[in-house]
Design an enzyme around this catalytic site. Structure first.
Site, short mmCIF file in Angstrom:
data_model
loop_
_atom_site.label_atom_id
_atom_site.label_comp_id
_atom_site.label_asym_id
_atom_site.label_seq_id
_atom_site.Cartn_x
_atom_site.Cartn_y
_atom_site.Cartn_z
N LYS A 10 5.55 8.41 1.12
CA LYS A 10 6.22 9.43 0.31
C LYS A 10 6.63 10.64 1.17
O LYS A 10 6.38 10.65 2.37
CB LYS A 10 5.29 9.84 -0.85
CG LYS A 10 4.84 8.66 -1.72
CD LYS A 10 5.94 8.16 -2.64
CE LYS A 10 5.70 6.78 -3.24
NZ LYS A 10 4.59 6.63 -4.16
C1 LIG Z 1 3.85 5.84 -5.21
C2 LIG Z 1 4.11 5.82 -6.68
C3 LIG Z 1 3.10 5.93 -7.64
C4 LIG Z 1 1.63 5.84 -7.32
O1 LIG Z 1 1.21 6.67 -6.36
P1 LIG Z 1 -0.13 6.32 -5.52
O2 LIG Z 1 -0.36 7.61 -4.80
O3 LIG Z 1 0.20 5.19 -4.62
O4 LIG Z 1 -1.19 6.00 -6.49
C5 LIG Z 1 3.45 6.02 -8.96
N1 LIG Z 1 4.73 5.98 -9.36
C6 LIG Z 1 5.74 5.84 -8.46
C7 LIG Z 1 7.14 5.81 -8.97
C8 LIG Z 1 5.45 5.74 -7.11
O5 LIG Z 1 6.45 5.57 -6.23
#
Ligand SMILES: *Cc1c(COP(=O)(O)O)cnc(C)c1O
Length: 377
Positions: free
Chosen positions: A180
């Site tokens: 991210k």
């Molecule tokens: C990455 C992501 C999540 C979950 O995040 P984590 O930190 O991996 O638990 C939820 N929704 C979307 C759209 C994501 O891209």
């Protein structure tokens, strides 16, 4: 292998974490509030609550708004499974509403037909980093008295009509997974302007206990009360120090992502065998993912060739309602969201991250172009 996404860690990040290792607090110390404040300031929200994943953040949001058995929550199928799973954690029912074919964002025209007396909320997903049409969504939630939650895990730094993701819904959720925009290893955050929601989530992230151990230390007491059933969703001081150091670089991260996306867009605008997703005029994109729809050759053929050439292409996502769990539990079969199901067979995510170097980027571009023009139809 050139991956589709990757973290960017520098010496300042490492120094920030080492400093916490030498301090008194490894978890639930001063860095948590500092990081929360930094994210709230950046997105323009009153409150921010740090937790140990984006998934935990989504769960906290569903708890805060009181989702429980019998409640329905509207979600798009074009997302990571966690967006829908958080509803199920609380005993609620996800109701899938199809996406727009050109943006892969939830289709506002298809929401109202799925609203029932049981509907409590909508979770909008800022897919790939593009904010949804929040004015349209707000009209619908106001009319039907629903709560608007944003899964902005792709969209830190995105803007809608000049306002940042994180300040556009009643509650907004971010993830700090390494792929991210900024990372804490694992981590997440919920932003909101509602004090009651913020307090409920702070309690929920620590077993449902009313105070944290630092408050108790300050007050010189051992006494605590567990008010409701919660979890251990706490983000550590180590991770918050990393997050604080990372968010200082967010402008650089966004600039790099936007530059690469721009070059991809210009290239694919001139071919009839691939099509970039549409960007709305009201949107400033944060480019978590760069996705094209393959229009000529078979997507799986292109995917395989890219992987064989050392390019870690990916597919985001398998529509959530097609996973066996959802089919078995909620009877969500093929045909429920025809647009998502069609586009799913065409999409491919190409490498996009701030530390991508220009030589690798050119290799990716050349390989994709070559495969698109030579691919079987
Ligand atoms: C990455 C992501 C999540 C979950 O995040 P984590 O930190 O991996 O638990 C939820 N929704 C979307 C759209 C994501 O891209």
């Amino acid at each position: 292998m050139i991956p589709y996404g990757k973290q960017y860690i520098d010496d300042d990040d490492i120094k920030a974490v080492v400093e916490v290792l030498k301090s008194d607090w490894l978890t639930t110390g001063p860095k948590v509030e500092e990081f929360e404040q930094a994210v709230a300031d950046y997105v323009g929200s009153k409150y921010a609550v740090a937790v140990n994943s984006g998934t935990a953040a989504l769960h906290c949001a569903m708890y805060a708004i009181g989702i429980g058995p019998g409640d329905e929550v509207i979600v798009p199928p074009m997302t990571f499974v966690a967006t829908a799973n958080c509803i199920v954690y609380q005993g609620g029912t996800p109701v899938f509403v199809d996406v727009e074919e050109d943006t892969l964002l939830i289709d506002p025209d298809k929401i109202e037909e799925k609203i029932t007396p049981k509907t409590k909320a909508i979770i909008a997903v800022d897919f790939a980093g593009q904010p949804c049409d929040y004015d349209r969504l707000r009209e619908i939630t106001n009319k039907h008295n629903l709560i608007l939650v944003a899964d902005s895990c792709h969209a830190l730094g995105a803007e809608y009509k000049g306002k940042k993701a994180g300040s556009l819904a009643d509650l907004s959720v971010f993830s700090f997974h390494p792929v991210k925009h900024i990372t804490t290893g694992e981590g997440g955050m919920i932003t909101t302007d509602d004090k009651v929601y913020a307090e409920r989530m702070k309690q929920f992230r620590s077993h449902g206990i009313a105070t944290d151990c630092r408050e108790r230390e300050k007050q010189g007491t051992w006494f605590y009360e567990m008010i409701d059933l919660g979890y251990n969703y706490r983000l550590t001081d180590l991770q918050c120090a990393l997050g604080l150091s990372q968010i200082k670089k967010i402008h650089f991260f966004l600039k790099k992502r936007r530059e690469f996306a721009d070059r991809y867009n210009k290239t694919f605008a001139n071919t009839d065998r691939a099509e970039p997703l549409t960007i709305h005029i009201h949107a400033l994109h944060a480019w978590h993912l760069y996705i094209i729809k393959i229009k000529g050759p078979d997507r799986n053929y292109v995917f395989q060739h890219l992987r064989e050439s050392g390019i870690g292409a990916n597919v985001h996502y398998i529509p959530v309602h097609l996973h066996p769990f959802y089919k078995n539990r909620f009877d969500t079969n093929l045909g429920l969201c025809p647009v998502a199901e069609k586009v799913y067979k065409e999409i491919i995510s190409l490498p996009l991250f701030p530390s991508l170097n220009i030589e690798d980027f050119k290799i990716v571009m050349d390989t994709v172009k070559e495969r698109l023009s030579s691919g079987h139809i």
